[in-house]
Motif scaffolding. Sequence first.
Motif, PDB file in Angstrom:
ATOM      1  N   LEU A   1       0.841  -1.203   0.000  1.00 55.02           N
ATOM      2  CA  LEU A   1       0.000   0.000   0.000  1.00 55.02           C
ATOM      3  C   LEU A   1       0.869   1.242   0.000  1.00 55.02           C
ATOM      4  N   HIS A   2       0.347   2.280  -0.602  1.00 56.96           N
ATOM      5  CA  HIS A   2       1.043   3.557  -0.522  1.00 56.96           C
ATOM      6  C   HIS A   2       0.010   4.656  -0.323  1.00 56.96           C
ATOM      7  N   VAL A   3       0.462   5.833   0.026  1.00 60.31           N
ATOM      8  CA  VAL A   3      -0.477   6.952   0.184  1.00 60.31           C
ATOM      9  C   VAL A   3      -0.160   8.024  -0.835  1.00 60.31           C
ATOM     10  N   ALA A   4      -1.158   8.834  -1.115  1.00 61.13           N
ATOM     11  CA  ALA A   4      -0.994   9.988  -1.985  1.00 61.13           C
ATOM     12  C   ALA A   4      -2.118  10.940  -1.652  1.00 61.13           C
ATOM     13  N   HIS A   5      -2.013  12.149  -2.159  1.00 62.05           N
ATOM     14  CA  HIS A   5      -3.045  13.157  -1.896  1.00 62.05           C
ATOM     15  C   HIS A   5      -4.221  12.939  -2.847  1.00 62.05           C
ATOM     16  N   SER A   6      -5.365  13.484  -2.503  1.00 65.63           N
ATOM     17  CA  SER A   6      -6.533  13.395  -3.384  1.00 65.63           C
ATOM     18  C   SER A   6      -6.370  14.374  -4.550  1.00 65.63           C
ATOM     19  N   PRO A   7      -7.058  14.237  -5.653  1.00 67.98           N
ATOM     20  CA  PRO A   7      -7.948  13.125  -5.985  1.00 67.98           C
ATOM     21  C   PRO A   7      -7.160  11.866  -6.350  1.00 67.98           C
ATOM     22  N   HIS A   8      -7.799  10.712  -6.084  1.00 67.46           N
ATOM     23  CA  HIS A   8      -7.097   9.454  -6.310  1.00 67.46           C
ATOM     24  C   HIS A   8      -7.368   8.890  -7.695  1.00 67.46           C
ATOM     25  N   LEU A   9      -8.258   9.542  -8.419  1.00 66.09           N
ATOM     26  CA  LEU A   9      -8.499   9.131  -9.808  1.00 66.09           C
ATOM     27  C   LEU A   9      -8.026  10.248 -10.719  1.00 66.09           C
ATOM     28  N   CYS A  10      -7.516   9.890 -11.890  1.00 67.86           N
ATOM     29  CA  CYS A  10      -7.227  10.913 -12.876  1.00 67.86           C
ATOM     30  C   CYS A  10      -7.486  10.335 -14.256  1.00 67.86           C
TER      31      CYS A  10
END
Lengths: 444, 331
Positions: free
Chosen positions: B20-29
Amino acid sequence: MNSFAHGIHPPERKNLVADKAIEIIPPPEKVILPLLQNVGAPCEPVVRPKQDVSFGDPVCRGGAPVSASLHSPVSGRVQKISVTTLANGRHVKAIFIKTEGEQLSGRALWEEIFGGDWPMQNIQKYDPQEIIAAIYSAGIVGQGGAAFPTHVKLMPGKKKTLDTVLINGCECEPYLNADFRLMIEAPGPVVCGALLIGRVTGAEEIIIGIEDNKPEAVESLKKATFGTGIKIAVLKTKYPQGSEKQLIQAVLRRKVPLGGLPPDVGVVVNNVGTAASVARAVIKGKPVTHRIVSVTGAGIADPKNLLVPIGICFDELIKFCGGLTMDAARLIAGGPMTGFAFTNLETPVTKGTGGLIALTQKDVRKAKETSCIRCGRCVDVCPMNLVPTRLALASRQKNLDLLEKYNIQGCFECGCCAYICPAGIPLVQLIRAGKALSVASKKK
Amino acid sequence: MMPKNRPKTASDEKAPIPVLHVAHSPHLCQTARTTQRMMIDVVIAVTPLLVVSFFVFRWYAVKQIAVCLAGCLAAEVIFTKMRRRSLSLSDWSATVTGIILALSLPGPAPWYVGVIASFVSIGIGKIIFGGIGMNIFNPAMVGRAFVMIAFAGNLAASGYVDPMSPIDAMTQATPMDAFKQTGATATLSALFWGLTNGSLGETSAVACIIGGFYLCLRRTASWEIPVGVILSAGVMAGIANLADLQSHWTVLHHLLGGSLLFGAFFIATDPVSSPLAPKGKFIFGVGVGFFIMLLRFYSGYPEGVMFAVLLMNALTPLINHWTIPRTFGEK
C-alpha cells in the motif's frame, strides 16, 4: 435537466456495490472513538479507564461552541484514553473500548436503528428548541464527509431567514453507495428527518436532490414523501453535484457569495444520512452510534455495503469483505476524489466516513508530471470558476498577492482540475499548500 | 483463505502481500488526454493536410516535411542535451512543431531554409524560454518569421513559384498574390479543394476544416479560437466587400484562401501561446482574425497569418490579465 456550471464526469464505478443490500457487521472486539471527528473543537471525555459503558451511553461531551458529543456504539469497558491517527493524518485523543457482554447485532441492530414508525404528519408538534437539543445531545455531524456539527448548522445567525432546506442525496463521488442504499432501504427516517429539519429552520420548502443515475432512490423517496409536500429534484449526474454550493446552484439557481455560506442565500443543506440521524435523535432519542459504509473498489475481494459501529477499525471491514486482493495499492477513507489515503489498518471509522475504497495499481496509474501547457482544461472544469494552474503556480512561488488575486479561498478541493490535467500536475496538493500559506500570512 | 489452526510455516511469512502507498486526493485521474496524446492528436489532425500536400506538391512536400521534421527533432536533441535535461522527444511536441513549420513553408524553399527555420523554432522559439509550456510565441511561427526575413527571396510571393516545375500548381502565383498583383480571382472550388499554389498545408480549405473539427471535438484545440478568427475575419471581409462592391474577392474567398483556416485551426490554437480562459481564447481569436485582415488589406504582404498570430501571442499575457474568470459567487 438541472445542473451546475463546469465539473467533470469521472468513471462512476458504483455498480460494484449498488445492488448489494446493506449487511450488518458483527460487533467488533474493540472500538476506537476519536475525540475529534468533526469540524471544530474536540469533545471532552466523561468516562474514565476501566469504567463500564453500555450501548448508547455518552462517553464525551461536546462542550465547545462548535463540537459534538460522542456515544459508545457497543457495550463494554473503557480500556484507555490514548492517541490514535485518523485517516486524514491527524493525531487525536481517542477512547479505546473493549466490547464485553451481550451486544445488539444482526436484525435486532437494524431494527434498533432504522426500524419502527417514522412520523411524517403533525411535525408541528415538535418544538424547534427541543429538536436542536436532541440533535446536540445525539452528537450529530454532517455525514456527507465534511462532518460539521449539525446543531450549529441549523442555528444560523438570527438575521438570516431560511426559506429552503436541501437534502443532499447526490452522492456524486465515484464508488460510494452508502447514501444510495440508505435511500432505498430506509427512506422513512430520511424523510422524517427532512421534515424535522424543515421544522427547525422554519423553511417553507424542502427539496431532496438526487442525481439521475439513481432512479431507484428517486422512486423510493417519491413513494416515501407522498403527501408530505417534500419535492424531489432529479439532477444531472456530474461531479461535484453533491457540493453544497453546486447543489444550491443546480436546484435553486442561487449563487452563494464567495466566502459566504448557504444561509446567505436562505438555504441550509443536509446530507440524507444526517437527516436520518436527526429523525432517530428526535423521534427515538437515540444518538449516532452506527453508520453505513461502502467497502468497495477493485482491491476488495468481496465489496459490500455495511452498517458499522463508529470507531470500528478498517481492518475489520476489510476482513469482513474477504480481504484485499494482491494488486490493491491504495486504501482511501471517503470517496476517491476527496478522500484520504492511509496505510494503518487500525484506523477507526468516524462519523463522516462514507466509504472505504481499495484502489488497485491499475486504478491509480499516473503518468509522470510534465510542464503545464496552459491548455486551460482546469479552468474549463473548475466548478468555482477559478484558474487552478495560476493558483498552483502562485503556490509554488509562494506569491501571496497572486494567491489572493486569484481567490484561493474559493477552492473547496473537489479535485476536478487535478483529475483533468493532461500534464498530471498535482494541482489540488499545490493549492492546499497555497491555502495554508495564505491563512498563515493572515494570522501574523 | 487460510485454514484455521494450521501451524505457521516459513512460506507463510514470505507469502506476497499487497503493497500500500499513500498519496493526496484526488485518487483518480483521467488518462485519455495527456500532453503526449494532445500532440499525437495534432499529428492525426494534420493527416488530411499532409495527404493534400503530397497530392498537390508531390516530392516538394515530401522533401520539405522530411527536412523540417529532421531539423526539429535534431534541434530538440541538441538543445536538450546542452541544457542537460532528460530527452523529451516522447512528448511529440518537436514533431508537431516540425510538421506545422513544414506545412507553413513554400515547397520550393531550399533545404537549408527548412533546417534553419527548424533550429530557430526549437531553439529560440521554445528552448530558450525554458522548454515546452514556457514559450511566449508559437515556435513554428518564430522559425518561419526568422527565415522570412533572412531569406526574403525564398519566402516572398515569388519564392512560391517555380516556372520550370512539372507540377501545375507551382507554375502559377499563389491565389492571394495573384489577386493582390493583378486582381485575378481564383475559383472558390479551387480554394476549397486546394488545387492552388501556396504554403504546403494551407491550400485545401476542406482538409483544414476536417482536421480542425477533429481537434476541436477532441478538445485538443479550443473551439473559441477558430470561431473568433473566422468571425472577425469574416466581418472585416464583409465590410471590405460593402466598401468595394466591384471586388470579386468575396468574404468566402478571404476565408477559404491563403492560410486563414490553417492558421485558425492549427497555429492560433497552440495552447501554450494562447490565453487560458474561454473568454480570453475568443478575444485572442478575434484579434488574430482582425490582424490577418488588416495585413491583407494594408501591408505589402499578400498574407498575414504568421504576423497576426505572433502579435496576438505577445498580447496573450495581457489578455489573460483582462479575462480572469469571475469566481463563483464573486461580486
